[in-house]
Write a protein that holds these residues in place. Structure first.
Motif, short mmCIF file in Angstrom:
data_model
loop_
_atom_site.label_atom_id
_atom_site.label_comp_id
_atom_site.label_asym_id
_atom_site.label_seq_id
_atom_site.Cartn_x
_atom_site.Cartn_y
_atom_site.Cartn_z
N ASN A 88 -7.52 1.26 -7.35
CA ASN A 88 -8.32 0.05 -7.13
C ASN A 88 -7.52 -1.00 -6.38
O ASN A 88 -8.05 -1.68 -5.49
CB ASN A 88 -8.80 -0.50 -8.47
N ARG A 89 -6.26 -1.13 -6.75
CA ARG A 89 -5.39 -2.10 -6.06
C ARG A 89 -5.25 -1.72 -4.59
O ARG A 89 -5.30 -2.59 -3.71
CB ARG A 89 -4.02 -2.14 -6.74
N ILE A 90 -5.09 -0.44 -4.31
CA ILE A 90 -4.97 0.01 -2.92
C ILE A 90 -6.24 -0.31 -2.15
O ILE A 90 -6.19 -0.77 -1.00
CB ILE A 90 -4.66 1.52 -2.86
N ALA A 91 -7.40 -0.07 -2.77
CA ALA A 91 -8.67 -0.36 -2.10
C ALA A 91 -8.78 -1.85 -1.76
O ALA A 91 -9.22 -2.22 -0.66
CB ALA A 91 -9.84 0.07 -2.98
N HIS A 105 -6.11 6.04 -16.58
CA HIS A 105 -6.28 4.60 -16.51
C HIS A 105 -5.34 3.97 -15.49
O HIS A 105 -5.76 3.14 -14.67
CB HIS A 105 -6.04 3.98 -17.90
N GLU A 106 -4.08 4.36 -15.53
CA GLU A 106 -3.09 3.80 -14.60
C GLU A 106 -3.40 4.21 -13.16
O GLU A 106 -3.28 3.40 -12.23
CB GLU A 106 -1.68 4.23 -14.98
N ASP A 153 -7.90 -6.37 2.31
CA ASP A 153 -7.07 -7.50 2.71
C ASP A 153 -6.40 -7.24 4.06
O ASP A 153 -6.25 -8.15 4.88
CB ASP A 153 -6.00 -7.78 1.66
N HIS A 154 -6.00 -5.98 4.27
CA HIS A 154 -5.32 -5.64 5.51
C HIS A 154 -6.26 -5.76 6.71
O HIS A 154 -5.86 -6.24 7.78
CB HIS A 154 -4.75 -4.22 5.44
N ILE A 184 0.84 -1.20 0.00
CA ILE A 184 0.00 0.00 0.00
C ILE A 184 0.87 1.25 0.00
O ILE A 184 0.63 2.20 -0.75
CB ILE A 184 -0.94 0.00 1.22
N MET A 185 1.90 1.24 0.82
CA MET A 185 2.80 2.40 0.89
C MET A 185 3.51 2.62 -0.44
O MET A 185 3.65 3.76 -0.92
CB MET A 185 3.82 2.20 2.01
N ALA A 186 3.95 1.52 -1.08
CA ALA A 186 4.67 1.64 -2.35
C ALA A 186 3.76 2.22 -3.43
O ALA A 186 4.17 3.09 -4.20
CB ALA A 186 5.20 0.28 -2.77
N LEU A 187 2.52 1.74 -3.50
CA LEU A 187 1.58 2.25 -4.50
C LEU A 187 1.22 3.71 -4.23
O LEU A 187 1.05 4.50 -5.17
CB LEU A 187 0.31 1.39 -4.51
N THR A 188 1.11 4.06 -2.97
CA THR A 188 0.83 5.45 -2.61
C THR A 188 1.95 6.36 -3.08
O THR A 188 1.72 7.46 -3.61
CB THR A 188 0.63 5.58 -1.09
#
Length: 207
Positions: free
Chosen positions: A73-76, A66-67, A81-82, A32-36
């Motif tokens: 969406n991946r973070i959500a 788009h990206e 999951d967390h 999550i941190m990396a995507l942020t």
């Protein structure tokens, strides 16, 4: 305040499972941190919540919409999951509580309900005699307690050293109320993990 030395458990399946669950949760947090960070550094710096349309309602030309949406969406999904991972950590803590209650020291947060699935991490019974009691400096005595000892096994090293039910924990290793207030009782699990098989100093206030 009184000081005790306890040994964290080693070669305990319940501990191993708890540590595995914690590692899973940490891996999710890291992703999550990396995507942020990716979202914050992308052209246009959209971040996690920045607008993707301009004032006229059209997609922003300076942002790869788009990206950005894919990352968000991946973070959500990871956040969901967390939440589930942390529930599993709580269940593993409870399993550790059950597996070790035959000879252990148990603590729970002050102002909490009795031990249960959401109770605090458990400190396993010492594997050697606890350190002699000693008076702590004024700075330590002034620290506020953050947990309550709710069980001490008879004839255990901690019991022989004087640790008793009702004692209030003001320090476990380096952890004080400040760390617990900021990070939650789960921070104690990390302390136990770092002292696996080694003495762990605990300072308490008597009733």
């Amino acid at each position: 305040a009184e000081a005790f030395s306890m040994a964290a458990p080693s070669n305990n399946p319940a501990v191993a499972e708890l540590l595995r669950k914690q590692d899973e949760a940490k891996a999710i947090e890291a992703e999550i941190m990396a995507l942020t960070e990716v979202l914050d550094s992308m052209p246009g710096k959209p971040g996690v919540k920045g607008p993707l349309v301009d004032r006229e309602g059209f997609p922003r030309a300076d942002v790869d919409v788009h990206e950005v949406r894919n990352h968000r969406n991946r973070i959500a999904c990871l956040q969901t999951d967390h939440v589930n991972a942390m529930k599993e950590v709580e269940q593993a803590l409870f399993a550790l509580h059950q597996a070790t209650k035959g000879g252990r020291v148990s603590v729970q947060p002050l102002d909490s309900e009795p031990s249960g699935p959401n109770s605090a991490p458990q400190a396993a019974a010492p594997t050697h005699d606890a350190a002699p009691q000693q008076q702590q400096p004024a700075a330590v005595r002034a620290e506020e307690p953050f947990a309550l000892v709710d069980q001490v096994s008879d004839a255990s090293p901690a019991s022989r050293a004087g640790l008793a039910v009702g004692d209030r924990v003001v320090r476990m290793g380096h952890v004080t109320k400040a760390e617990v207030s900021a990070q939650g009782m789960g921070v104690l699990s990390g302390v136990v993990r770092n002292h696996e098989g080694r003495p762990l100093a605990v300072s308490v206030l008597g009733e």
